[in-house]
Scaffold this active site. Structure first.
Site, PDB file in Angstrom:
ATOM      1  N   ASP A 176       0.875  -1.183   0.000  1.00 37.88           N
ATOM      2  CA  ASP A 176       0.000   0.000   0.000  1.00 37.88           C
ATOM      3  C   ASP A 176       0.906   1.225   0.000  1.00 37.88           C
ATOM      4  OD1 ASP A 176      -1.653   2.162   0.681  1.00 37.88           O
ATOM      5  OD2 ASP A 176      -3.011   0.902   1.862  1.00 37.88           O
ATOM      6  N   LYS A 201      -6.456  10.034  -1.796  1.00 40.14           N
ATOM      7  CA  LYS A 201      -5.617  10.905  -0.995  1.00 40.14           C
ATOM      8  C   LYS A 201      -4.904  11.926  -1.893  1.00 40.14           C
ATOM      9  CE  LYS A 201      -7.115   8.423   2.374  1.00 40.14           C
ATOM     10  NZ  LYS A 201      -6.528   7.195   2.845  1.00 40.14           N
TER      11      LYS A 201
HETATM   12  C1  LIG Z   1      -7.271   6.012   3.203  1.00 36.51           C
HETATM   13  C2  LIG Z   1      -6.436   4.822   3.006  1.00 36.51           C
HETATM   14  C3  LIG Z   1      -6.936   3.705   2.340  1.00 36.51           C
HETATM   15  C4  LIG Z   1      -8.371   3.617   1.900  1.00 36.51           C
HETATM   16  O1  LIG Z   1      -8.745   4.576   0.961  1.00 36.51           O
HETATM   17  P1  LIG Z   1     -10.293   4.940   0.744  1.00 36.51           P
HETATM   18  O2  LIG Z   1     -10.308   5.595  -0.568  1.00 36.51           O
HETATM   19  O3  LIG Z   1     -10.676   5.829   1.888  1.00 36.51           O
HETATM   20  O4  LIG Z   1     -11.065   3.660   0.762  1.00 36.51           O
HETATM   21  C5  LIG Z   1      -6.087   2.644   2.131  1.00 36.51           C
HETATM   22  N1  LIG Z   1      -4.813   2.661   2.574  1.00 36.51           N
HETATM   23  C6  LIG Z   1      -4.310   3.712   3.230  1.00 36.51           C
HETATM   24  C7  LIG Z   1      -2.900   3.674   3.688  1.00 36.51           C
HETATM   25  C8  LIG Z   1      -5.099   4.822   3.476  1.00 36.51           C
HETATM   26  O5  LIG Z   1      -4.606   5.860   4.172  1.00 36.51           O
END
Ligand SMILES: *Cc1c(COP(=O)(O)O)cnc(C)c1O
Length: 383
Positions: A176, A201
């Site tokens: 991730d 994000k």
């Molecule tokens: C926010 C986040 C997600 C999930 O993203 P969404 O679009 O809110 O579902 C996954 N991994 C990390 C590290 C995040 O900060």
């Protein structure tokens, strides 16, 4: 070509759209076939059904692939669905999953609930494990999942060491990469099989759309696309457009997020009532050397630990901030602050202090410092 230039060019084909600079938003479920031969698959069709692809989704997939050095990218309706897709592509029923202990909490829940129901057992490992991950790999291990730096406490992982151990045993890896974005870390260049982004994000960057991406090299591409298709995943065209728009200014925004966050982190670190600041771009951070070795930049997201305070003090501080909003998600142009929890099962995170996570936006740092300082004052902290 440098990433800054790629971010401008990638996924754009003005000549295909009457010269329009940006790929238009295609709203389509049905795509009409020109002939029986075409619907029988005897003639190549670039697009066959809206869920599978449109020129809009293809533009973002191509752009992300270019920045990730990927053979292909698939889009999902959220970052969370991109995470679950990578896990579902990476492990088989009955296999074992190694998951970093600092993972985003909804990912933990997906493993502990959904994957457990599917007969996949998850073991959480210390984010600082490095090459010793080899000792955790069993004959049944299908996937090692990383998140670097991890959620809430931002430990940088030794990705090359973990990937090397995984490859030695034929185990797949996923990472991730939401914090770094492909501009500051390229997981596929380090041999990671699946690079996951919550594009919600920094790529979208304006707090107005949810979107996820999973990118991979050629050897995993057909499998990833098949898994994505069978799960029925796709992203909404307007949100894809917002991600494409966000991408054009991503390098510039990240530079400012990073510069402002580093300044804020150093300023916080110097305050007597701030015990620790968790940000790998800080020279004093335990993960700084790894971050410096593997990353080409930082995000604007970090956390810090205050001397203990009561819920009333915390409320006095947080309820009256004017620039820092209180809310989840991050990576938008506006600054955010939230109290943070640190759920861990492999290595407990010990603190009796107050943990706060900030996403440093694009406001001027002097204004951000003044807002926080006034909040600290309301909570009764003084230097
Ligand atoms: C926010 C986040 C997600 C999930 O993203 P969404 O679009 O809110 O579902 C996954 N991994 C990390 C590290 C995040 O900060």
């Amino acid at each position: 070509m440098k990433d800054e230039t790629k971010a401008i060019l990638a996924g754009r084909k003005p000549q295909d759209f009457h010269g329009a600079v940006n790929t238009p938003v295609y709203h389509a479920s049905t795509i009409l076939y020109p002939s029986l031969a075409a619907i029988r698959g005897q003639e190549a069709m670039p697009f066959t059904y809206g869920r599978r692809a449109t020129p809009t989704s293809a533009a973002l997939e191509d752009a992300i692939s270019e920045l990730e050095n990927a053979a292909g990218t698939v889009l999902t309706p959220s970052g969370a669905s991109a995470v679950s897709l990578a896990i579902l592509a990476g492990v088989e029923a009955g296999q074992h999953l190694l998951m970093v202990d600092t993972v985003y909490e909804p990912t933990r829940k997906f493993c502990d609930n959904f994957m457990a129901r599917m007969g996949v057992e998850t073991t959480y490992y210390d984010p600082l494990i490095g090459a010793d991950i080899a000792d955790c790999i069993g004959d049944n291990t299908g996937l090692i999942f990383m998140e670097s730096p991890g959620s809430q406490t931002f430990e940088a992982q030794d990705v090359p060491a973990i990937v090397a151990a995984a490859k030695a045993r034929g185990v797949k890896t996923a990472l991730d990469n939401t914090w770094a974005t492909p501009l500051h870390f390229k997981p596929l260049d380090h041999g990671v099989d699946y690079s996951v982004q919550a594009a919600t994000k920094y790529i979208v960057g304006h707090a107005d759309a949810l979107l996820g991406t999973v990118a991979c090299a050629q050897e995993n591409h057909a499998h990833l696309r098949r898994t994505h298709g069978q799960l029925g995943l796709c992203a909404a065209p307007d949100d894809v457009f917002l991600a494409l728009r966000g991408l054009r200014t991503l390098p510039l925004r990240l530079q400012q997020h990073q510069a402002s966050a580093l300044e804020m982190a150093k300023w916080l670190q110097a305050l007597s009532f701030v015990r620790r600041v968790f940000y790998p771009a800080l020279p004093s951070d335990a993960g700084h050397a790894l971050w410096q070795r593997d990353f080409s930049g930082a995000a604007g997201l970090f956390s810090f630990e205050l001397e203990p305070c009561s819920e009333t003090q915390l409320g006095a501080m947080l309820d009256n901030l004017t620039l820092f909003g209180m809310g989840y998600s991050w990576g938008g142009f506006e600054s955010l602050i939230v109290p943070c929890e640190t759920p861990r099962t492999a290595v407990p995170f010990e603190t009796d202090g107050q943990m706060l996570r900030v996403s440093i936006g694009l406001e001027h740092v002097e204004d951000l410092k003044a807002d926080l300082m006034a909040g600290f004052g309301r909570a009764g902290y003084s230097a």
